[in-house]
Scaffold this active site. Structure first.
Site, PDB file in Angstrom:
ATOM      1  N   ASP A  88      32.999  29.109  -6.932  1.00  0.00           N
ATOM      2  CA  ASP A  88      34.231  28.276  -7.171  1.00  0.00           C
ATOM      3  C   ASP A  88      34.579  28.815  -7.952  1.00  0.00           C
ATOM      4  OD1 ASP A  88      33.942  27.011  -4.893  1.00  0.00           O
ATOM      5  OD2 ASP A  88      33.287  24.959  -5.674  1.00  0.00           O
ATOM      6  N   ARG A 113      29.758  22.785 -10.721  1.00  0.00           N
ATOM      7  CA  ARG A 113      30.547  23.967 -11.192  1.00  0.00           C
ATOM      8  C   ARG A 113      30.411  23.571 -12.600  1.00  0.00           C
ATOM      9  NH1 ARG A 113      36.759  23.764  -8.405  1.00  0.00           N
ATOM     10  NH2 ARG A 113      36.337  26.409  -9.959  1.00  0.00           N
ATOM     11  N   ARG A 158      38.385  13.970  -9.001  1.00  0.00           N
ATOM     12  CA  ARG A 158      38.128  14.216  -9.893  1.00  0.00           C
ATOM     13  C   ARG A 158      37.752  14.534 -11.246  1.00  0.00           C
ATOM     14  NH1 ARG A 158      36.320  19.966  -7.224  1.00  0.00           N
ATOM     15  NH2 ARG A 158      35.995  18.900  -5.000  1.00  0.00           N
ATOM     16  N   HIS A 187      42.387  16.515  -5.232  1.00  0.00           N
ATOM     17  CA  HIS A 187      43.290  17.396  -6.641  1.00  0.00           C
ATOM     18  C   HIS A 187      44.541  17.361  -6.610  1.00  0.00           C
ATOM     19  CE1 HIS A 187      39.919  20.311  -8.376  1.00  0.00           C
ATOM     20  NE2 HIS A 187      40.045  19.902  -8.548  1.00  0.00           N
ATOM     21  N   CYS A 287      44.654  27.008  -6.671  1.00  0.00           N
ATOM     22  CA  CYS A 287      43.742  26.463  -7.323  1.00  0.00           C
ATOM     23  C   CYS A 287      43.273  28.066  -7.936  1.00  0.00           C
ATOM     24  CB  CYS A 287      42.740  26.813  -5.750  1.00  0.00           C
ATOM     25  SG  CYS A 287      43.103  24.607  -4.883  1.00  0.00           S
TER      26      CYS A 287
HETATM   27  N1  ARG Z   1      36.206  24.454  -3.767  1.00  0.00           N
HETATM   28  C1  ARG Z   1      36.289  23.814  -4.633  1.00  0.00           C
HETATM   29  C2  ARG Z   1      35.896  22.495  -5.537  1.00  0.00           C
HETATM   30  O1  ARG Z   1      36.227  21.709  -4.130  1.00  0.00           O
HETATM   31  C3  ARG Z   1      38.316  24.034  -4.818  1.00  0.00           C
HETATM   32  C4  ARG Z   1      38.273  23.715  -5.845  1.00  0.00           C
HETATM   33  C5  ARG Z   1      39.857  24.240  -5.523  1.00  0.00           C
HETATM   34  N2  ARG Z   1      41.250  23.913  -6.434  1.00  0.00           N
HETATM   35  C6  ARG Z   1      41.867  23.374  -7.013  1.00  0.00           C
HETATM   36  N3  ARG Z   1      42.335  23.700  -7.968  1.00  0.00           N
HETATM   37  N4  ARG Z   1      42.498  22.369  -5.718  1.00  0.00           N
HETATM   38  O2  ARG Z   1      36.182  22.693  -6.283  1.00  0.00           O
END
Ligand code: ARG
Length: 294
Positions: A88, A113, A158, A187, A287
């Site tokens: 990611d 991550r 998040r 997000h 993203c």
């Molecule tokens: N697969 C990633 C996650 O879930 C996607 C992140 C997308 N990033 C963003 N800035 N919305 O963390």
């Protein structure tokens, strides 16, 4: 003839068309991470399905297309090296929030991550930026969107509320907390796009999907941005709001054609790009793009 007042864009009569202010681009600095490691091998948001294979060669072509698009618009693009085994990391927006010579580092919500945060922090420190590490979950520009006068800050999935307070101290600007309530819009940058940051002559301008926010946050957005472009669920599900604008050119996913038409009407120049491989991971244009805000 109509007299255009850039500070009043609402129609004044039944047949009046909203007057779009002149849209002026400003050159930007972007940081991106090549999708050498990109896959969908775990699921940390509802878009991700590890049983569906990713076409990495196609993902690479799409990503290179985005880089070429930015460069053709005159923007600067720098690359952070991908870390082995971090699929990611291509979503560079999540790596930090960088404004001038100071950055608020990231602390990823999910262990998958975690390792990315230090890599982005080191990259910025090597370039003379003072990176303050987050002591609470914080996912950079995924949840922090920078305008001239405020930073819009998402929470709910998040980035933690405590990080909003901490980041506001580091960045030294007012932060506006917005609560996200729909897991598909996990997000802030998939629920709200900054069309104009308000640092030039035109007022700040945003587009958002109201259904992604709590009732109170919807009220906050209405209050702060009465003229915002409101986007419906279908448009939002194209990830069309995951856009990057330089104040005139709005780079957005190709599928968001209805949104693109509305942007044209508002005086912007939509620049569609194909990023379908990244949508399978819940990401698109924004993203993949971390901005170094002046
Ligand atoms: N697969 C990633 C996650 O879930 C996607 C992140 C997308 N990033 C963003 N800035 N919305 O963390």
């Amino acid at each position: 003839m109509t007299v255009l007042d850039p500070h009043r864009t609402r129609p004044t009569g039944r047949h009046a068309t909203p007057a779009a202010p002149a849209r002026s681009p400003r050159t930007r600095s972007y940081v991106m991470c090549r999708p050498t490691e990109f896959t969908v091998e775990y699921a940390i948001n509802p878009w991700m399905d590890p049983s569906r294979p990713v076409d990495r060669a196609r993902a690479m072509r799409q990503w290179e297309g985005l880089v070429a698009t930015y460069r053709s618009l005159g923007h600067r693009v720098e690359e952070v090296d991908p870390l082995p085994g971090q699929p990611d990391m291509v979503f560079a927006a999540n790596g930090a929030l960088v404004v001038g010579e100071v950055a608020y580092g990231s602390q990823f919500r999910f262990p998958e991550r975690t390792a990315e945060a230090a890599a982005f922090a080191t990259w910025w420190r090597d370039r003379g930026v003072d990176v303050v590490p987050a002591s609470h979950p914080a996912e950079g520009e995924g949840d922090f969107l920078v305008l001239g006068h405020v930073v819009l800050a998402g929470t709910g999935f998040r980035t933690s509320l405590a990080a909003h307070v901490e980041a506001a101290t580091v960045i030294d600007r007012p932060f506006v907390t917005l609560e996200l309530v729909d897991p598909l819009f996990y997000h802030l940058d998939v629920a709200l796009g900054v069309l104009d940051d308000g640092r030039g002559d035109a007022p700040a301008d945003i587009a958002y999907y109201p259904g992604a926010f709590s009732a109170h946050s919807r009220r906050t957005l209405r209050e702060l941005f009465p003229d915002a472009l409101l986007v419906g669920r279908d448009e939002a599900l194209t990830l069309g709001l995951n856009l990057v604008s330089d104040g005139r050119h709005v780079v957005l996913p190709h599928d968001a054609s209805a949104l693109a038409a509305r942007l044209t009407h508002r005086g912007y120049e939509p620049v569609p790009v194909e990023l379908s491989e990244f949508r399978t991971s819940g990401g698109s244009v924004k993203c993949c793009t971390m901005e170094h805000h002046a």
